[in-house]
Scaffold this motif. Sequence first.
Motif, short mmCIF file in Angstrom:
data_model
loop_
_atom_site.label_atom_id
_atom_site.label_comp_id
_atom_site.label_asym_id
_atom_site.label_seq_id
_atom_site.Cartn_x
_atom_site.Cartn_y
_atom_site.Cartn_z
N LEU A 53 29.05 30.51 34.27
CA LEU A 53 29.88 29.63 33.47
C LEU A 53 31.20 30.32 33.09
CD1 LEU A 53 30.06 26.83 32.08
CD2 LEU A 53 29.13 27.95 30.04
N GLU A 54 31.13 31.59 32.76
CA GLU A 54 32.33 32.35 32.42
C GLU A 54 33.28 32.44 33.62
OE1 GLU A 54 33.24 36.96 31.51
OE2 GLU A 54 31.78 36.01 30.16
N ARG A 55 32.74 32.68 34.80
CA ARG A 55 33.57 32.71 36.01
C ARG A 55 34.21 31.36 36.27
NH1 ARG A 55 32.18 36.03 41.09
NH2 ARG A 55 32.01 38.10 40.20
N ILE A 56 33.46 30.30 36.10
CA ILE A 56 33.98 28.95 36.29
C ILE A 56 35.12 28.70 35.32
CG2 ILE A 56 33.42 26.50 36.00
CD1 ILE A 56 30.54 27.29 37.03
N VAL A 59 38.82 29.66 36.15
CA VAL A 59 39.52 29.04 37.27
C VAL A 59 40.20 27.76 36.79
CG1 VAL A 59 39.25 28.06 39.59
CG2 VAL A 59 37.82 29.98 38.87
N THR A 60 41.45 27.62 37.14
CA THR A 60 42.20 26.42 36.78
C THR A 60 42.34 25.52 38.01
OG1 THR A 60 44.30 27.50 37.27
CG2 THR A 60 43.50 27.61 34.99
N ASN A 61 42.75 24.32 37.77
CA ASN A 61 43.03 23.35 38.84
C ASN A 61 41.82 23.00 39.69
OD1 ASN A 61 45.75 23.17 38.06
ND2 ASN A 61 46.20 25.03 39.22
N ILE A 62 40.63 22.93 39.09
CA ILE A 62 39.46 22.42 39.79
C ILE A 62 38.97 21.19 39.06
CG2 ILE A 62 38.72 24.59 40.86
CD1 ILE A 62 36.62 24.84 38.59
N GLU A 63 38.40 20.27 39.82
CA GLU A 63 37.84 19.08 39.17
C GLU A 63 36.32 19.12 39.12
OE1 GLU A 63 37.20 15.19 41.68
OE2 GLU A 63 39.24 15.89 42.01
N GLY A 64 35.73 20.10 39.80
CA GLY A 64 34.29 20.14 39.75
C GLY A 64 33.67 21.36 40.39
#
Length: 181
Positions: A53-56, A59-64
């Motif tokens: 979850l921290e890695r996720i 990250v910017t500019n992702i929708e999923g």
Amino acid sequence: MNIHSIIPNSAVNGPGNRFVIWTQGCSLNCLGCWNPKTHSFSNGNYFSCLELLERIGKVTNIEGITISGGEPFEQPNELFELTKLIREETNLSQIVYSGYTINEIRNDKNMEIILSNIDVLIDGRYNSLKPSKNDFIGSTNQKHHFFSNKYSINDFQKQNELEYHFSLTDSTVLTGFPVKI
């Protein structure tokens, strides 16, 4: 969670830009699987769900998020925990690929509960004799199941594409859904 690999930003593993996680370990032996390095349960790297979850979150500019494998449902407790954290802590959509069919998942209470956290399940064992040319699926026997209104089948009507990722350590990763290589 035993993880084979991660690509933080991919445009060929579901609609939009996605954070992609490949789990490590699979016992299904799908015909022509092109991820055989994900089959062994003794390989991979362990990440806690909070670490993922921290890695996720970085990250910017992702929708999923897209979770594939290996076989994600062969780590049902960890998959449930991760998908629950993503649902509770983010606004990101979640797509999970599984070689198990929806009926096999629904017949196992440890797997079925995961469906309440995700937006889309793409199910069915990959079969290289039935290649797909679109829909973000590898073979035509695989099906989309929608559990929220974030997506419809129209969001998956895209010609299959491939993507290369290069790292500073001289490794190259090919991802996507090839029709033929």
